[in-house]
Design an enzyme around this catalytic site. Structure first.
Site, PDB file in Angstrom:
ATOM      1  N   THR B 184       1.177  -1.167   0.026  1.00  0.00           N
ATOM      2  CA  THR B 184      -0.189   0.097  -0.054  1.00  0.00           C
ATOM      3  C   THR B 184       0.896   1.266  -0.022  1.00  0.00           C
ATOM      4  O   THR B 184       1.855   1.188   0.547  1.00  0.00           O
ATOM      5  CB  THR B 184      -0.748   0.036   1.383  1.00  0.00           C
ATOM      6  OG1 THR B 184      -1.555   1.310   1.266  1.00  0.00           O
ATOM      7  CG2 THR B 184      -0.116  -0.004   2.636  1.00  0.00           C
ATOM      8  N   GLU B 327      -5.119  -2.946   3.763  1.00  0.00           N
ATOM      9  CA  GLU B 327      -4.833  -3.478   5.272  1.00  0.00           C
ATOM     10  C   GLU B 327      -6.147  -4.042   5.660  1.00  0.00           C
ATOM     11  O   GLU B 327      -6.056  -4.907   6.804  1.00  0.00           O
ATOM     12  CB  GLU B 327      -4.530  -2.353   6.384  1.00  0.00           C
ATOM     13  CG  GLU B 327      -3.201  -1.751   6.065  1.00  0.00           C
ATOM     14  CD  GLU B 327      -3.330  -0.491   5.186  1.00  0.00           C
ATOM     15  OE1 GLU B 327      -4.145  -0.304   4.529  1.00  0.00           O
ATOM     16  OE2 GLU B 327      -2.182   0.319   5.382  1.00  0.00           O
ATOM     17  N   LYS B 438      -5.904  11.038  -2.675  1.00  0.00           N
ATOM     18  CA  LYS B 438      -6.437   9.971  -3.387  1.00  0.00           C
ATOM     19  C   LYS B 438      -6.698  10.227  -4.825  1.00  0.00           C
ATOM     20  O   LYS B 438      -8.041  10.639  -5.031  1.00  0.00           O
ATOM     21  CB  LYS B 438      -7.504   9.224  -2.600  1.00  0.00           C
ATOM     22  CG  LYS B 438      -8.028   7.819  -2.927  1.00  0.00           C
ATOM     23  CD  LYS B 438      -7.698   6.656  -2.036  1.00  0.00           C
ATOM     24  CE  LYS B 438      -7.567   5.244  -2.809  1.00  0.00           C
ATOM     25  NZ  LYS B 438      -7.799   4.353  -1.606  1.00  0.00           N
ATOM     26  N   TRP B 443      -3.269   6.215  -4.039  1.00  0.00           N
ATOM     27  CA  TRP B 443      -2.846   7.159  -3.142  1.00  0.00           C
ATOM     28  C   TRP B 443      -1.603   7.819  -3.563  1.00  0.00           C
ATOM     29  O   TRP B 443      -0.719   7.513  -4.223  1.00  0.00           O
ATOM     30  CB  TRP B 443      -2.112   6.586  -1.840  1.00  0.00           C
ATOM     31  CG  TRP B 443      -3.359   5.806  -0.993  1.00  0.00           C
ATOM     32  CD1 TRP B 443      -3.502   4.488  -0.885  1.00  0.00           C
ATOM     33  CD2 TRP B 443      -4.441   6.600  -0.140  1.00  0.00           C
ATOM     34  NE1 TRP B 443      -4.603   4.451   0.056  1.00  0.00           N
ATOM     35  CE2 TRP B 443      -5.257   5.649   0.549  1.00  0.00           C
ATOM     36  CE3 TRP B 443      -4.529   7.763   0.256  1.00  0.00           C
ATOM     37  CZ2 TRP B 443      -6.078   5.785   1.209  1.00  0.00           C
ATOM     38  CZ3 TRP B 443      -5.578   8.257   0.808  1.00  0.00           C
ATOM     39  CH2 TRP B 443      -6.325   7.263   1.285  1.00  0.00           C
TER      40      TRP B 443
END
Lengths: 538, 538
Positions: B184, B327, B438, B443
């Site tokens: 991520t 996550e 975003k 991201w």
């Protein structure tokens, strides 16, 4: 290499959050002789914490069995949550069994405390003296006039609840911890306990929420007509609490008229019962507005297409079959028409298709084993014994009952049903390897009946077989060979059984014969007997 | 007391049975520049066994990471199954990241072998020399004209597959075994890996099948437009295989026209993408017959109601929001209108309601934590940081990245999003604690952009904030204070960033200011800056 996800158990305390927050205004409605009572899940959650406090107060140890003798009700639902969430094991007892079997079961489970609906007190109170493990008996007042005995071991549910200190937060429970115990009589010999863990109950409930299974939703109002002592009411109470669906509990008032009235009044969207109950409701569906109903599930035995067709005519909804066992939590198969065939079916074809058990749920693995032990192909034609594996399937019986033959060496459950599986996974039950009769969703052991009958001095030999019955699905039929000139009558056989087995086990039909067909190895040729008797009695 | 249910793991090999039997004639369709290719799940299963044989042949050890650089395709689906089922870990890499980040990720994961779509070969081939762990590179031919390098470490997927010895039966995998790895960039600093286990992937897929979540059914044709390198394409491929739904994979051809055409041609019933992609498809929906579509999920960022309304006007289906993170597997919330409010809503109210993330799925526990660490009430008004716990939520980052601040002491994930939760469980995201932008579902780190800009000798200070953007959801805006009389221009800042960050990170707007507002502690007052800039640019 280990994954790095959180180590959160699949355990029942996780349902509390929903009851206390998201679904606190959803409710459970219980029918009592005096009327219906609705309670919000927020209040139920508070009572569950209190009930866990009651168990602490009664010094019920962790892992101890808490027996319940109850109809489907809010209080029984509270037991469903409080007992396992606080680390004890809820043992739901089928009060319809023969008294001797009930005593055996309570003894075998070593129940520490019994919770009993007031209307069932007569059956249960004697257990305080006959079952040494039982220390307390808690009475749940369901409006029955039964007098309460003066006995320091007998308590009132509501009195205990109001005095209790609620448990603030349930401790985390390891998911392999035992949560519930249910005895099956679907085996030969003594009833055997199946010990569910938190993991199996949570996974099973998740399965019932799936679109292709029961699709239980927050929009639903779920009515488990199937008793709560039958395999956790097929898991429906847990599924409803998980999804946030309302629950409608029929309580002790199980008359078909009343069931139909409640379904209508509560706008039930999902209901489940055995075929015998659905059949009983048929004549009362006439002017009932069941427009809210989206699915009616039939389980616990074969579903006759004619019954489903009649139900569909009156409600617009066909009955949908399902298949499972006490050993399988229970749901293994849930009727649905696979997309590949759906487009080519007429409405009546669809009703017919939904009378089959259908494909398995996502967590159940199936296989068919032919007589010679080889795998039978899944072509919809070859038959074999249906065997099941999965995290919601038993690995053994409680107390290590010597019933090894129920499980294969590689750990699969032998269901005792003979089935076909078609290439789209649809299961059809075609026969049974076990010597049992399924009457109104309950098992009757042919072998036990035979033993009782053959104990009569005037009987040479006897075989009990299952014959189809419109109302009950199957009924036992006793084929008896009398000692010549003994004067034995059908009525004397029935009289002999009375008091020795549960009343509803006693065969309506007892046929006296000169001899019984035998197999090459000298066993009763039951298949042949069944064929000839079904033809004769048809 | 332990339960007595079977010890069967929740692991991906359990999906093979469905592919090989019940769903063997269902299929995955992949769009390639040359046309579409459909393959039955029966054939996919056979290829999965072969692919596992390829991994054996390449001597990929158990637990080793197998990197994938691929579009959504049948071959990527085969990797989704073969890699974890055979005990390795599939590491899906986002090829849109900056080259330096990609190299870092492959190195950090210590990928043993890389699988790459031919069209992405230029990005990936250099890694063979820069990442010492990588021993082999397997090219999946997606029809791109890219030339194959002459390199003994470079192999052709299909050639390996036809030569491979298929794995006959996958061994049972412990459910806590790592199955997939995904990095991520939704954190500050270096990308961090999230290591999913078999259990979390299976439980997450089960969740997607539930009626109140995505209700993925055997009747569905599922099109994951969200890339397969984004949190396992939101779990949709696994859910579709579990349910037996058909899959439609857009392949490398991601133009909006083509996506709409495929949705129509394949009669897609369920599709999922980020809002930016849905917006891009809007102009092409005009004459497309999307009558089969039952649900269109938008995730990876806020869903503007206006977009959903426009989509609904053209298709009859509103977009439904969802919320999650790398996550969290990712699904935590899935938009739906609780039954208690449903009856009072107009159609437009409903579209508006579905633009909120909605209530959590059954396995996710949520809580709101106020600034002072106290729990914020779930009244729909009080806001707090959203924290999540559950078996599908990460407990740590791969390699033990020093990102302890992402998890609380009691093991909950701090999402970095500020939310409200209403009494029916509906989550609304109202702010973000983390300094991120975003853009189109991806991201962008404000902090990294600021560091790069402030490295310019002519820059005194710089702050990067997110500003709303019609097409991308958010875009970065750089507020830069130049050294007086340095002659710094917006264009020189943008030029400086080029080659230092991914192209799509570079802010379109660079505003030169005399100074930046500061908080009492001297930090950039980004909230104030955001307010003034949004007003100014609006």
């Amino acid at each position: 290499m280990h994954g790095l996800m959180q180590d959160r158990p699949l355990s029942l305390p996780m349902l509390m959050d929903g009851l206390e927050h998201r679904f606190s205004r959803k409710h459970v409605t219980t029918t009592q002789p005096s009327g219906t009572v609705s309670t919000s899940y927020g209040d139920v959650a508070e009572r569950v914490r209190r009930l866990a406090g009651v168990l602490d107060h009664l010094d019920v140890p962790a892992g101890a069995r808490v027996g319940s003798f109850g109809w489907n009700s809010q209080r029984h639902l509270e037991l469903y949550m409080a007992v396992p969430c606080s680390g004890r094991v809820l043992h739901t007892v089928n009060h319809r069994l023969f008294t001797e079997d009930i005593a055996y079961i309570v003894d075998d489970a070593a129940d520490d405390v019994l919770f009993v609906d007031r209307s069932l007190l007569d059956v249960v109170h004697p257990l305080l003296d006959t079952c040494p493990s039982v220390r307390h008996l808690v009475v749940m007042d369901d409006g029955a006039p039964t007098e309460l005995p003066t006995d320091p071991r007998v308590h009132d549910y509501e009195t205990l609840l109001s005095a209790a200190r609620p448990v603030a937060a349930f401790e985390s429970v390891d998911e392999r911890t035992a949560a519930a115990l249910c005895y099956t009589s679907g085996t030969t010999g003594r009833p055997k306990g199946v010990l569910y863990d938190h993991r199996s109950i949570v996974l099973h409930a998740m399965t019932l929420l799936m679109a292709d299974t029961f699709a239980i939703s927050e929009d639903d109002t779920v009515m488990p007509i199937v008793p709560m002592f039958h395999v956790n009411a097929w898991g429906l109470p847990y599924a409803a609490l998980m999804a946030g669906a309302n629950l409608v509990m029929p309580g002790p008032v199980m008359s078909p008229e009343r069931l139909v009235r409640e379904m209508k009044a509560c706008r039930v969207t999902f209901a489940a019962a055995v075929a015998t109950v659905w059949r009983g409701m048929l004549p009362h569906l006439g002017d009932a507005d069941l427009s809210a109903l989206r699915r009616a599930v039939s389980g616990g035995g074969a579903l006759p297409v004619s019954l489903s067709r009649a139900f569909h005519e009156k409600t617009g909804v066909p009955l949908a079959s399902s298949w499972g066992m006490t050993e399988t939590s229970p749901l293994v198969c849930s009727a649905r028409v696979p997309s590949e065939t759906a487009h080519s079916l007429t409405e009546d074809d669809r009703i017919t298709a939904l009378a089959d058990p259908g494909p398995p749920t996502v967590l159940c693995s199936l296989r068919l084993v032919a007589d010679d032990g080889s795998p039978a192909p899944r072509d919809g034609r070859h038959r074999g014994e249906l065997q099941v594996a999965g995290p919601t399937v038993a690995a053994a019986y409680f107390g290590g009952s010597p019933q090894a033959s129920a499980f294969t060496e590689d750990g699969w459950l032998r269901t005792g049903d003979v089935a076909t599986i078609d290439p789209l996974g649809v299961v059809r039950i075609v026969d049974r390897t076990k010597d049992l009769v399924k009457s109104g969703g309950e098992w009757i052991s042919s072998v036990e009946l035979e033993n009782e009958i053959m104990a009569m001095p005037d009987v040479l030999e006897a075989a009990v077989i299952a014959v189809p019955d419109d109302k009950w699905g199957e009924r036992p039929l006793a084929c008896v060979v009398p000692v010549p000139d003994s004067g034995l009558t059908a009525e004397s056989v029935r009289r002999h059984l009375s008091g020795r087995v549960a009343k509803w086990w006693i065969p309506e039909k007892v046929v006296l014969l000169d001899g019984l067909p035998k197999t090459a190895s000298g066993k009763f040729a039951k298949a042949a007997l069944r064929r000839s008797m079904t033809t004769a009695s048809g």
